[in-house]
Scaffold this motif. Structure first.
Motif, PDB file in Angstrom:
ATOM      1  N   ASN A   7      -6.851   2.555  -2.326  1.00 21.25           N
ATOM      2  CA  ASN A   7      -6.237   1.408  -1.653  1.00 21.25           C
ATOM      3  C   ASN A   7      -7.185   0.229  -1.541  1.00 21.25           C
ATOM      4  N   TYR A  15       0.995   6.553   5.314  1.00 19.32           N
ATOM      5  CA  TYR A  15      -0.033   6.524   4.271  1.00 19.32           C
ATOM      6  C   TYR A  15      -1.209   7.436   4.640  1.00 19.32           C
ATOM      7  N   ASP A  16      -1.663   7.346   5.889  1.00 14.55           N
ATOM      8  CA  ASP A  16      -2.808   8.157   6.323  1.00 14.55           C
ATOM      9  C   ASP A  16      -2.499   9.647   6.256  1.00 14.55           C
ATOM     10  N   PHE A  33       0.801  -1.233   0.000  1.00 16.42           N
ATOM     11  CA  PHE A  33       0.000   0.000   0.000  1.00 16.42           C
ATOM     12  C   PHE A  33       0.831   1.279   0.000  1.00 16.42           C
ATOM     13  N   LEU A  34       2.115   1.166   0.283  1.00 17.05           N
ATOM     14  CA  LEU A  34       2.936   2.371   0.418  1.00 17.05           C
ATOM     15  C   LEU A  34       3.800   2.577  -0.821  1.00 17.05           C
ATOM     16  N   HIS A  93       4.152   8.811  -0.950  1.00 15.22           N
ATOM     17  CA  HIS A  93       3.467   8.977   0.325  1.00 15.22           C
ATOM     18  C   HIS A  93       4.360   9.622   1.390  1.00 15.22           C
ATOM     19  N   THR A 134      -2.613  10.804   2.748  1.00 12.79           N
ATOM     20  CA  THR A 134      -4.002  10.964   2.310  1.00 12.79           C
ATOM     21  C   THR A 134      -4.557  12.306   2.769  1.00 12.79           C
ATOM     22  N   ARG A 168       1.412   2.560   7.822  1.00 14.98           N
ATOM     23  CA  ARG A 168       0.024   3.024   7.794  1.00 14.98           C
ATOM     24  C   ARG A 168      -0.076   4.479   8.222  1.00 14.98           C
TER      25      ARG A 168
END
Length: 502
Positions: free
Chosen positions: A174, A128-129, A54-55, A59, A132, A125
């Protein structure tokens, strides 16, 4: 009342004159989490596996960290070991971080300060957050700037649709592309589908069309499928699509999940994009079908009191079904996608019907190269079906070459711009009514030909064929249906053994 912009400027001037420090909001970020993740990867390359799904380098808030992450991932994916020693050669000529620290030295510090890879996924995570959130800020700033500086000919509606598309893409980016899953997990999903098909009426894995013979060929309308329903004018493709849409919406049932969300257990919520007919015309068709009163009589007001009462009762019952109609003509594939996403967010969505494909435009409007434009449209519809996890039924015209053949049953090569339509579609169906052609060859009464014509008409009257020309996951072939022209209604064809005996 003072202008807010003037007050802001005045406040800024006062702060400068008073030598007060100016404060600026920084975009949300966590440099420490980025350092901890990179250090964990440098110490143990297996940490990359926990975040690579996901990364991405984009990011990272610190550009240097993004570049380091990209270099580490490249080396590890190439089967090499990534350590401060092996990586430093890629950063020896990079500008130092400060007067006392070069990038190779910084890599050594990252590895030295790393503790464990246990928290690597959490660090990833967090990164990533925060990325976003920064993307949300960019979208918001772009919305404000565009609204202030938009051209005179740019409609606000276009900006809203663009913002919706960007926000939805950000929310869904994602959701897909999660990489490998175990075969055990895939088997569990397959068993769930089989179980739901076993428990559903008719034992279908997809939504029922309401036509049992067609369902037996298709297994219902399957999620993520692009279904093309094609036919020549007056064959009844819009009528068949309308019948199916109504049947799916009428059968809609749902139940609450443990997490509070709603799950469709039967039928579905339908979004109908009627690019050719108005919503009133479409509603009249469905009303005529359900009330069994000719649509022509309804439009001309040629109904008696009993028929009007019946129409009112049927309309009251129909008003409860979850069928939504968008009658905007000439919309682009991007606008259609945006509206479909909005409908799913607000009300839910289980089936999209587009009437018809050739009336859609590409992202830049109608261009000179129609083949490329149709390719963009069909690719976009297929991507939307996968993204929203629902079937999309798109109607399509056929070329005139059908009329030149003695046997006028359509085939795949008759599709307009057939290359992309045939390639992107999971299912291609054709509607064919021989009655339409036989009726137009009526000879003079009293001639020998007229008796033959009457015999032929009796054989084809009230019958239609749904020809499945392509199906990725099932058989092809022809399904015979009944057709009542006065009600524009397709139905299951009664077999001889089903007919009552004298």
């Amino acid at each position: 009342m003072a202008d807010p912009a003037y007050l802001a400027t005045e406040k800024l001037q006062q702060a400068v004159s008073a030598n007060e420090p100016l404060t600026f909001r920084q975009p949300p970020h966590n440099v420490e989490a980025e350092q901890a993740l990179l250090g964990a990867i440098l110490v143990n390359n297996e940490a990359l596996d926990r975040v690579s799904g996901f990364l991405s380098p984009d990011h990272f808030f610190e550009p240097l960290h993004g570049r380091i992450f990209e270099t580490l991932a490249t080396l590890i994916h190439a089967g090499k070991v990534a350590t401060p020693i092996t990586v430093k050669t890629f950063f020896e000529n990079v500008e130092p971080i400060d007067a006392s620290t070069t990038v190779p030295q910084y890599l050594g510090r990252l590895a030295a300060n790393a503790t464990t890879i246990i928290n690597a996924a959490e660090y990833g995570r967090t990164i990533y957050d925060l990325a976003t959130r920064r993307a949300l800020i960019v979208i918001g700033e772009d919305m404000v700037n565009t609204a202030y500086e938009s051209a005179v000919d740019q409609a606000p509606k276009a900006q809203i649709e663009e913002a919706e598309t960007r926000l939805y893409s950000l929310a869904e980016q994602n959701k897909y592309g999660k990489g490998f899953e175990t075969f055990k997990s895939a088997l569990a999903t397959a068993i769930e589908v089989a179980n739901s098909a076993f428990q559903r009426a008719g034992h279908l894995s997809g939504a029922s069309t309401g036509l049992s013979d067609l369902d037996s060929k298709l297994g219902g309308l399957q999620r993520s499928d692009l279904i093309i329903l094609a036919g020549r004018p007056s064959m009844g493709k819009t009528a068949l699509a309308t019948n199916i849409a109504y049947n799916v919406a009428k059968a809609y049932q749902s139940e609450r999940r443990a997490d509070g969300s709603t799950e469709t257990t039967n039928g579905g919520i339908v979004g109908f994009f009627s690019l050719e007919m108005s919503s009133e015309q479409l509603a009249t068709r469905i009303l005529a079908e359900q009330a069994e009163i000719s649509s022509e009589k309804i439009r001309r007001g040629m109904i008696d009191e009993n028929e009007f009462r019946k129409l009112s009762e049927v309309a009251n019952e129909m008003s409860r079904i979850p069928l939504y109609i968008d009658q905007t003509g000439g919309i682009t594939i991007a606008q259609l996608s945006s509206r479909a996403r909005k409908l799913k967010r607000q009300h839910g969505l289980d089936l999209i019907v587009v009437d018809y494909l050739q009336l859609l435009a590409g992202s830049k409007g109608r261009g000179e190269n129609r083949v490329q434009e149709v390719t963009e449209i069909t690719t976009g519809l297929k991507a939307l079906a996968k993204e929203l996890d629902l079937p999309i039924m798109a109607l399509s015209q056929l070329s005139r070459q059908v009329e030149a053949r003695e046997d006028k049953r359509p085939q795949l090569s008759d599709l307009r711009e057939s290359g992309s339509i045939e390639q992107d579609a999971d299912v291609v169906m054709f509607v064919y009514r021989e009655e339409y052609y036989v009726e137009r060859t009526k000879p003079n009464e009293g001639t020998p030909e007229f008796a033959d014509w009457m015999t032929k008409m009796s054989q084809v009257s009230g019958k239609a064929e749904c020809i499945i020309g392509k199906q990725r996951h099932g058989p092809v072939g022809t399904v015979e249906l009944s057709f009542e022209g006065q009600f524009t209604r397709f139905g299951n064809l009664a077999r001889d053994f089903m007919l009552p005996r004298d």
